[in-house]
Motif scaffolding. Structure first.
Motif, PDB file in Angstrom:
ATOM      1  N   ASP A   2       0.653  -0.598   0.031  1.00 28.76           N
ATOM      2  CA  ASP A   2       0.264   0.134  -0.157  1.00 28.76           C
ATOM      3  C   ASP A   2       0.244   1.552   0.332  1.00 28.76           C
ATOM      4  O   ASP A   2       0.376   2.074  -0.452  1.00 28.76           O
ATOM      5  CB  ASP A   2      -0.805  -0.156   0.934  1.00 28.76           C
ATOM      6  CG  ASP A   2      -1.743  -1.024   0.757  1.00 28.76           C
ATOM      7  OD1 ASP A   2      -2.900  -1.622  -0.219  1.00 28.76           O
ATOM      8  OD2 ASP A   2      -2.481  -1.150   1.886  1.00 28.76           O
ATOM      9  N   TYR A   3       2.008   1.142   0.070  1.00 27.12           N
ATOM     10  CA  TYR A   3       3.242   2.639   0.847  1.00 27.12           C
ATOM     11  C   TYR A   3       4.532   1.594   0.229  1.00 27.12           C
ATOM     12  O   TYR A   3       4.380   0.560   0.221  1.00 27.12           O
ATOM     13  CB  TYR A   3       2.780   3.009   2.312  1.00 27.12           C
ATOM     14  CG  TYR A   3       2.000   2.941   2.551  1.00 27.12           C
ATOM     15  CD1 TYR A   3       1.193   4.960   2.419  1.00 27.12           C
ATOM     16  CD2 TYR A   3       0.736   2.807   3.642  1.00 27.12           C
ATOM     17  CE1 TYR A   3      -0.370   4.750   2.648  1.00 27.12           C
ATOM     18  CE2 TYR A   3      -0.790   2.376   3.582  1.00 27.12           C
ATOM     19  CZ  TYR A   3      -1.014   3.908   3.755  1.00 27.12           C
ATOM     20  OH  TYR A   3      -2.586   4.341   4.050  1.00 27.12           O
ATOM     21  N   PRO A   4       5.680   2.909   0.134  1.00 30.48           N
ATOM     22  CA  PRO A   4       6.333   2.454  -0.522  1.00 30.48           C
ATOM     23  C   PRO A   4       7.398   2.311   0.156  1.00 30.48           C
ATOM     24  O   PRO A   4       6.753   2.561   1.804  1.00 30.48           O
ATOM     25  CB  PRO A   4       6.978   4.021  -1.431  1.00 30.48           C
ATOM     26  CG  PRO A   4       6.375   4.884  -0.627  1.00 30.48           C
ATOM     27  CD  PRO A   4       4.852   4.016  -0.498  1.00 30.48           C
ATOM     28  N   ALA A   5       8.582   1.027  -0.078  1.00 33.30           N
ATOM     29  CA  ALA A   5       9.620   1.326   1.582  1.00 33.30           C
ATOM     30  C   ALA A   5      10.152   2.492   1.238  1.00 33.30           C
ATOM     31  O   ALA A   5      10.452   3.266   0.394  1.00 33.30           O
ATOM     32  CB  ALA A   5      10.199   0.083   1.011  1.00 33.30           C
ATOM     33  N   PHE A   6      10.756   2.761   2.661  1.00 32.02           N
ATOM     34  CA  PHE A   6      11.478   4.691   3.056  1.00 32.02           C
ATOM     35  C   PHE A   6      12.914   3.728   2.802  1.00 32.02           C
ATOM     36  O   PHE A   6      13.670   2.982   2.639  1.00 32.02           O
ATOM     37  CB  PHE A   6      11.187   4.454   4.513  1.00 32.02           C
ATOM     38  CG  PHE A   6      11.865   5.617   5.151  1.00 32.02           C
ATOM     39  CD1 PHE A   6      10.974   6.686   4.208  1.00 32.02           C
ATOM     40  CD2 PHE A   6      13.531   5.620   5.286  1.00 32.02           C
ATOM     41  CE1 PHE A   6      11.978   7.989   4.125  1.00 32.02           C
ATOM     42  CE2 PHE A   6      14.025   6.688   5.601  1.00 32.02           C
ATOM     43  CZ  PHE A   6      12.975   7.531   5.096  1.00 32.02           C
ATOM     44  N   SER A   7      12.937   4.998   1.813  1.00 29.94           N
ATOM     45  CA  SER A   7      14.715   4.812   1.434  1.00 29.94           C
ATOM     46  C   SER A   7      15.522   6.152   1.045  1.00 29.94           C
ATOM     47  O   SER A   7      14.215   6.863   1.501  1.00 29.94           O
ATOM     48  CB  SER A   7      14.870   4.199  -0.320  1.00 29.94           C
ATOM     49  OG  SER A   7      13.780   4.494  -1.086  1.00 29.94           O
ATOM     50  N   TRP A   8      16.780   5.704   1.124  1.00 28.17           N
ATOM     51  CA  TRP A   8      17.280   7.226   0.989  1.00 28.17           C
ATOM     52  C   TRP A   8      17.905   7.256  -0.501  1.00 28.17           C
ATOM     53  O   TRP A   8      18.851   6.505  -0.932  1.00 28.17           O
ATOM     54  CB  TRP A   8      17.910   7.994   2.103  1.00 28.17           C
ATOM     55  CG  TRP A   8      18.474   9.573   2.159  1.00 28.17           C
ATOM     56  CD1 TRP A   8      17.849  10.634   2.754  1.00 28.17           C
ATOM     57  CD2 TRP A   8      19.342   9.459   1.814  1.00 28.17           C
ATOM     58  NE1 TRP A   8      18.292  11.781   3.243  1.00 28.17           N
ATOM     59  CE2 TRP A   8      19.460  10.979   1.975  1.00 28.17           C
ATOM     60  CE3 TRP A   8      20.555   9.187   0.759  1.00 28.17           C
ATOM     61  CZ2 TRP A   8      20.710  12.330   1.528  1.00 28.17           C
ATOM     62  CZ3 TRP A   8      21.389  10.582   0.381  1.00 28.17           C
ATOM     63  CH2 TRP A   8      22.003  11.692   1.062  1.00 28.17           C
ATOM     64  N   SER A   9      18.313   9.246  -0.680  1.00 29.38           N
ATOM     65  CA  SER A   9      19.098   8.917  -1.383  1.00 29.38           C
ATOM     66  C   SER A   9      19.087  10.653  -1.986  1.00 29.38           C
ATOM     67  O   SER A   9      18.666  11.580  -1.449  1.00 29.38           O
ATOM     68  CB  SER A   9      18.054   8.662  -2.889  1.00 29.38           C
ATOM     69  OG  SER A   9      16.569   9.996  -3.558  1.00 29.38           O
ATOM     70  N   ASN A  10      20.480  11.369  -2.696  1.00 26.01           N
ATOM     71  CA  ASN A  10      20.454  12.528  -2.646  1.00 26.01           C
ATOM     72  C   ASN A  10      19.417  13.330  -3.667  1.00 26.01           C
ATOM     73  O   ASN A  10      19.255  14.476  -3.064  1.00 26.01           O
ATOM     74  CB  ASN A  10      21.660  12.441  -2.923  1.00 26.01           C
ATOM     75  CG  ASN A  10      22.318  13.808  -3.173  1.00 26.01           C
ATOM     76  OD1 ASN A  10      22.293  14.919  -1.610  1.00 26.01           O
ATOM     77  ND2 ASN A  10      22.816  14.902  -3.919  1.00 26.01           N
ATOM     78  N   SER A  11      19.639  13.238  -4.193  1.00 25.63           N
ATOM     79  CA  SER A  11      18.258  13.330  -5.180  1.00 25.63           C
ATOM     80  C   SER A  11      16.230  13.559  -4.109  1.00 25.63           C
ATOM     81  O   SER A  11      16.058  14.570  -4.073  1.00 25.63           O
ATOM     82  CB  SER A  11      17.384  12.832  -6.485  1.00 25.63           C
ATOM     83  OG  SER A  11      16.788  11.175  -6.680  1.00 25.63           O
TER      84      SER A  11
END
Length: 308
Positions: free
Chosen positions: A6-15
């Motif tokens: 239902d919701y996207p997996a949380f992640s991190w990127s510079n953008s």
């Protein structure tokens, strides 16, 4: 592997970090509302956000196509295949631009149905199309960037180095920081065996920016964490194809630590906008404030913003 959720997996990127700083409402549209927008039975607002997310203007699309052409040329070298000439590489990118023009005009309905497979140019979606000046500028930029690529330090090194080891070429990689997946897109990384140095290359088709060095610091952080490469053995290089210049840096442990600290702080602030951290369910849209600025005029999601 794709997982239906239902919701996207949380992640991190510079953008993602830069979008978060630019405008929280844009951040919501980009990273939450667009989720599942590719599914047939998704709500219309998710589909619309997903379509808008995939719009590209001419400079961005041109940069993407040049990156892809460069990657193909580098893989030709590594695989012992025949190499593209300047004219052939320019023709390849031009075909991509022409296809985007057709998708944005004649085949617009295909983009509505499959916005990831077809292109929509910002200039057509929000404007009257491409002016003669815009077309001329794109052609000039394409010619300059491709010719400068062939003369670039990195390309000449690859052609002439007797001993080199390629680690990545236009690869999408993930590493974990404090339990959070961090994504980096690595243009080109190779080892100069004679010097024992790893070269992290980022091709730039735009102008120089103060953020360029910081971006490569995240790549160096990835190498030091995932491949246990000492920071002293990493050289980061920006290849500015528009000017034909390049900049090389030798980062310090302090700069790498600062990159990780910035990442940690960014993640901390992003997590404040979750209603359910386990599911990465966001707070309601109203909590993601708009940030009116000149950038709104170029935002993919401006039709959803009542202040524009």
């Amino acid at each position: 592997m794709y997982v239906d959720r239902d919701y996207p997996a949380f992640s991190w990127s510079n953008s993602r970090h830069k979008t978060f700083l630019e405008c929280l409402r844009k951040y919501f549209h980009q990273y939450y509302e667009s989720h599942n927008g590719w599914l047939y039975d998704s709500p219309e607002e998710n589909k619309a956000a997903y379509r808008l997310k995939n719009i590209k203007n001419i400079p961005i699309l041109l940069g993407d196509l040049i990156h892809k052409a460069i990657d193909l040329q580098l893989k030709n070298i590594l695989n012992g295949n025949s190499l593209f000439t300047v004219d052939e590489m320019m023709a390849m990118v031009t075909r991509g631009l022409n296809n985007a023009y057709l998708d944005s005009t004649k085949f617009r309905h295909l983009w509505v149905q499959k916005p990831k497979r077809h292109q929509m140019l910002y200039e057509f979606y929000y404007g009257d199309g491409l002016s003669k000046d815009a077309i001329s500028a794109a052609k000039t930029k394409l010619e300059v960037c491709v010719k400068n690529f062939f003369m670039s330090k990195t390309y000449q090194d690859i052609l002439n180095k007797l001993e080199m080891r390629v680690l990545y070429s236009e690869d999408f990689q993930t590493f974990e920081v404090n339990g959070v997946d961090v994504f980096v897109v690595l243009d080109f990384i190779y080892q100069d065996v004679s010097q024992g140095k790893w070269i992290v290359v980022d091709w730039k088709t735009g102008k120089e920016s103060d953020d360029d060095r910081k971006q490569l610091a995240f790549y160096s952080l990835y190498l030091s964490k995932e491949h246990k490469i000492p920071v002293d053995d990493i050289i980061i290089r920006n290849e500015y194809l528009l000017s034909g210049k390049h900049q090389e840096y030798q980062l310090t442990e302090f700069e790498i630590d600062s990159a990780q600290q910035l990442m940690n702080e960014s993640i901390y602030h992003m997590l404040k906008y979750q209603e359910d951290p386990v599911k990465n369910k966001p707070l309601d849209k109203e909590y993601f404030d708009m940030n009116p600025s000149k950038k709104c005029n170029y935002c993919n999601f401006k039709e959803n913003c009542i202040q524009i």
